[in-house]
Design a protein around this motif. Structure first.
Motif, PDB file in Angstrom:
ATOM      1  N   PRO A 298       0.834  -1.206   0.000  1.00 25.64           N
ATOM      2  CA  PRO A 298       0.000   0.000   0.000  1.00 25.64           C
ATOM      3  C   PRO A 298       0.871   1.259   0.000  1.00 25.64           C
ATOM      4  N   MET A 299       0.523   2.199  -0.870  1.00 33.15           N
ATOM      5  CA  MET A 299       1.244   3.471  -0.925  1.00 33.15           C
ATOM      6  C   MET A 299       0.940   4.244   0.361  1.00 33.15           C
ATOM      7  N   ASP A 300       1.997   4.663   1.067  1.00 34.85           N
ATOM      8  CA  ASP A 300       1.828   5.173   2.419  1.00 34.85           C
ATOM      9  C   ASP A 300       1.247   6.571   2.508  1.00 34.85           C
ATOM     10  N   ASP A 301       1.512   7.407   1.541  1.00 31.23           N
ATOM     11  CA  ASP A 301       1.218   8.831   1.729  1.00 31.23           C
ATOM     12  C   ASP A 301       0.678   9.507   0.467  1.00 31.23           C
ATOM     13  N   LEU A 302      -0.175   8.821  -0.267  1.00 25.93           N
ATOM     14  CA  LEU A 302      -0.753   9.404  -1.474  1.00 25.93           C
ATOM     15  C   LEU A 302      -2.054  10.121  -1.143  1.00 25.93           C
ATOM     16  N   SER A 303      -2.145  11.390  -1.536  1.00 25.49           N
ATOM     17  CA  SER A 303      -3.417  12.092  -1.455  1.00 25.49           C
ATOM     18  C   SER A 303      -4.303  11.599  -2.601  1.00 25.49           C
ATOM     19  N   PRO A 304      -5.619  11.792  -2.499  1.00 31.46           N
ATOM     20  CA  PRO A 304      -6.495  11.376  -3.601  1.00 31.46           C
ATOM     21  C   PRO A 304      -6.087  11.992  -4.943  1.00 31.46           C
ATOM     22  N   LYS A 305      -5.683  13.258  -4.923  1.00 38.52           N
ATOM     23  CA  LYS A 305      -5.269  13.917  -6.166  1.00 38.52           C
ATOM     24  C   LYS A 305      -4.005  13.272  -6.729  1.00 38.52           C
ATOM     25  N   MET A 306      -3.017  13.032  -5.846  1.00 41.19           N
ATOM     26  CA  MET A 306      -1.785  12.415  -6.311  1.00 41.19           C
ATOM     27  C   MET A 306      -2.012  10.962  -6.718  1.00 41.19           C
ATOM     28  N   ALA A 307      -2.933  10.288  -6.042  1.00 40.28           N
ATOM     29  CA  ALA A 307      -3.240   8.904  -6.406  1.00 40.28           C
ATOM     30  C   ALA A 307      -3.733   8.831  -7.847  1.00 40.28           C
ATOM     31  N   ARG A 308      -4.622   9.741  -8.229  1.00 41.06           N
ATOM     32  CA  ARG A 308      -5.121   9.737  -9.605  1.00 41.06           C
ATOM     33  C   ARG A 308      -3.987   9.991 -10.598  1.00 41.06           C
ATOM     34  N   ALA A 309      -3.101  10.930 -10.264  1.00 45.11           N
ATOM     35  CA  ALA A 309      -1.982  11.232 -11.165  1.00 45.11           C
ATOM     36  C   ALA A 309      -1.035  10.037 -11.269  1.00 45.11           C
ATOM     37  N   PHE A 310      -0.700   9.427 -10.126  1.00 43.89           N
ATOM     38  CA  PHE A 310       0.233   8.299 -10.137  1.00 43.89           C
ATOM     39  C   PHE A 310      -0.360   7.099 -10.874  1.00 43.89           C
ATOM     40  N   TYR A 311      -1.581   6.726 -10.538  1.00 39.07           N
ATOM     41  CA  TYR A 311      -2.165   5.546 -11.169  1.00 39.07           C
ATOM     42  C   TYR A 311      -2.329   5.740 -12.672  1.00 39.07           C
ATOM     43  N   GLY A 312      -2.651   6.946 -13.092  1.00 41.83           N
ATOM     44  CA  GLY A 312      -2.746   7.214 -14.523  1.00 41.83           C
ATOM     45  C   GLY A 312      -1.408   7.071 -15.216  1.00 41.83           C
ATOM     46  N   ALA A 313      -0.355   7.616 -14.598  1.00 42.55           N
ATOM     47  CA  ALA A 313       0.994   7.514 -15.179  1.00 42.55           C
ATOM     48  C   ALA A 313       1.479   6.071 -15.182  1.00 42.55           C
ATOM     49  N   PHE A 314       1.216   5.364 -14.085  1.00 42.73           N
ATOM     50  CA  PHE A 314       1.666   3.979 -13.971  1.00 42.73           C
ATOM     51  C   PHE A 314       0.977   3.094 -15.007  1.00 42.73           C
ATOM     52  N   GLN A 315      -0.304   3.356 -15.269  1.00 43.70           N
ATOM     53  CA  GLN A 315      -1.019   2.584 -16.282  1.00 43.70           C
ATOM     54  C   GLN A 315      -0.425   2.799 -17.667  1.00 43.70           C
ATOM     55  N   LYS A 316      -0.030   4.045 -17.955  1.00 45.02           N
ATOM     56  CA  LYS A 316       0.557   4.316 -19.270  1.00 45.02           C
ATOM     57  C   LYS A 316       1.875   3.577 -19.438  1.00 45.02           C
ATOM     58  N   LEU A 317       2.725   3.579 -18.382  1.00 43.43           N
ATOM     59  CA  LEU A 317       3.978   2.828 -18.471  1.00 43.43           C
ATOM     60  C   LEU A 317       3.692   1.341 -18.618  1.00 43.43           C
ATOM     61  N   ALA A 318       2.739   0.822 -17.856  1.00 47.08           N
ATOM     62  CA  ALA A 318       2.411  -0.604 -17.935  1.00 47.08           C
ATOM     63  C   ALA A 318       1.944  -0.989 -19.338  1.00 47.08           C
ATOM     64  N   ASP A 319       1.201  -0.097 -19.995  1.00 46.90           N
ATOM     65  CA  ASP A 319       0.746  -0.391 -21.356  1.00 46.90           C
ATOM     66  C   ASP A 319       1.919  -0.520 -22.313  1.00 46.90           C
ATOM     67  N   PHE A 320       2.950   0.324 -22.146  1.00 47.25           N
ATOM     68  CA  PHE A 320       4.141   0.186 -22.988  1.00 47.25           C
ATOM     69  C   PHE A 320       4.863  -1.118 -22.665  1.00 47.25           C
ATOM     70  N   ILE A 321       4.991  -1.435 -21.389  1.00 47.53           N
ATOM     71  CA  ILE A 321       5.684  -2.663 -20.978  1.00 47.53           C
ATOM     72  C   ILE A 321       4.994  -3.897 -21.547  1.00 47.53           C
ATOM     73  N   GLU A 322       3.664  -3.877 -21.567  1.00 51.62           N
ATOM     74  CA  GLU A 322       2.906  -5.030 -22.038  1.00 51.62           C
ATOM     75  C   GLU A 322       2.744  -5.060 -23.561  1.00 51.62           C
ATOM     76  N   ASP A 323       3.245  -4.051 -24.238  1.00 49.75           N
ATOM     77  CA  ASP A 323       3.145  -4.014 -25.704  1.00 49.75           C
ATOM     78  C   ASP A 323       3.853  -5.244 -26.287  1.00 49.75           C
ATOM     79  N   PRO A 324       3.157  -6.070 -27.062  1.00 51.84           N
ATOM     80  CA  PRO A 324       3.783  -7.292 -27.612  1.00 51.84           C
ATOM     81  C   PRO A 324       5.041  -7.028 -28.430  1.00 51.84           C
TER      82      PRO A 324
END
Length: 394
Positions: free
Chosen positions: A306-332
């Motif tokens: 669990p992320m220890d100190d994410l505000s709701p605003k930062m959580a949305r920014a982080f999860y959005g960025a992390f999803q974009k990186l994950a999409d590149f990583i999973e690119d066949p």
């Protein structure tokens, strides 16, 4: 004062300025730095090559009384002794001109440490498989050099004809340096285990990840040696995370920035252990404008806590960025896949090349890999030593 490699332009209270013939800029050497790096036997132990004084011993008002060029040396006569030394009177230092030239600029210092070598990123079609012979690797420094440079350059190397013995994996590792022992031991077995304490020891699909991100100093290199493989499935999969990060930075620079700044919790709370560490997803060497020794990607979704100190605003920014990186990583198109056969071994940069495994049918046969780790320091050490002997392979 003119000499064959350049000219001493000036000497002031703080430094000496030299114009070398091979560069346009003037090199400025601090008197403090020069005295601290005296090469004589009183200041530098002749066999250990370690300093015999502290930087704190150099007087702040030290400067040369006289500077001469004698043959291939710059000779400095200092105006005062070290603060806590046993010397009385003056001290004379001879600096080989080649030593001073190594420190003439940041470019020359990078070359000295081989920090100027840039790794090459790749996708699946660009990665070229070149099997390395186990016998040649173990017996010749030329082949060892090929493997070490391959690990730095592309982060992924394969060996063939490795003996089907329990200790072969550690022997391959120790050709580079001492294995990095963890709470898994000097080595570890990767096979399907009932009531496993690690998802790697199951037959399930194992998604892309890096090992031991919850440690203060995660391993730099991982080795996996196939001892048995008669199952259906169980292919090894790899992705160059540096390429994924390049794509993220190019298309989504703000998300790239977020993943550099937001620390992620990694933990392992199981089997009598409570490991915990926080680090950002992307650590990059911006000074050199690209991946280098100090660049890492920290990606291990299976071991995120669990992320220890994410505000709701930062959580949305982080999860959005992390999803974009994950999409590149999973690119066949980035995914390199191979089913390791008995006697084949893979070595990869743990904080660059993501690895995983397709699922397999445990009732269809046996699958057993032996693994171990090396520290990044061991790879750096061997890389620099071998680069001093052999030319870098592009």
């Amino acid at each position: 004062m003119v000499f064959k490699d350049g000219e001493i332009l000036s000497i002031d209270n703080d430094s000496i300025n030299i114009k070398w013939t091979n560069q346009t800029a003037v090199s400025c050497y601090s008197h403090l730095w020069l005295r601290d790096n005296c090469r004589c036997a009183k200041c530098l132990h002749p066999t250990s090559r370690q300093k015999l004084h502290s930087s704190a011993d150099v007087p702040l008002n030290i400067k040369p009384k006289k500077v001469e060029i004698i043959e291939d040396d710059a000779v400095f006569t200092w105006n005062r002794p070290l603060r806590h030394g046993q010397e009385n009177g003056t001290h004379v230092t001879r600096y080989p001109l080649d030593f001073l030239k190594q420190y003439q600029s940041k470019t020359s210092m990078d070359k000295l440490r081989f920090n100027d070598v840039r790794p090459q990123t790749w996708n699946a079609s660009e990665y070229i498989m070149n099997w390395v012979s186990y016998d040649e690797y173990m017996k010749t420094d030329e082949c060892l050099n090929t493997v070490v440079q391959g690990l730095y350059n592309r982060g992924l190397v394969f060996l063939k004809d490795v003996p089907l013995k329990e200790d072969s994996c550690t022997k391959v590792a120790e050709r580079i340096g001492p294995v990095q022992e963890t709470f898994y031991g000097r080595d570890f077995d990767v096979k399907n285990v009932a009531k496993s304490v690690n998802i790697a020891y199951t037959s399930l699909y194992l998604g892309f990840h890096m090992d031991l991100m919850y440690m203060d100093c995660p391993p730099g290199i991982q080795l996996l040696h196939s001892l048995k493989n008669t199952v259906t499935g169980g292919a090894s999969i790899f992705v160059d995370s540096f390429r994924a990060v390049e794509l993220l930075k190019e298309k989504y620079p703000e998300d790239y920035r977020i993943l550099k700044e937001v620390p992620v919790t990694f933990h392992y709370v199981n089997n009598g252990h409570h490991m915990y560490f926080k680090r950002p997803t992307i650590v990059t060497d911006e000074i050199h404008s690209g991946p280098a020794w100090d660049s890492h990607v920290n990606y291990a979704p299976q071991f995120q806590g669990p992320m220890d100190d994410l505000s709701p605003k930062m959580a949305r920014a982080f999860y959005g960025a992390f999803q974009k990186l994950a999409d590149f990583i999973e690119d066949p198109s980035l995914r390199y896949e191979i089913t390791l056969q008995p006697g084949q071994l893979v070595m990869f940069a743990n904080r660059r090349v993501l690895h995983g495994r397709t699922s397999f049918d445990p009732t269809s046969g046996d699958r057993h890999l032996k693994g171990t780790y090396l520290s990044l320091d061991s790879l750096k050490d061997k890389f620099r030593v071998l680069n001093a002997r052999f030319n870098y392979i592009e």
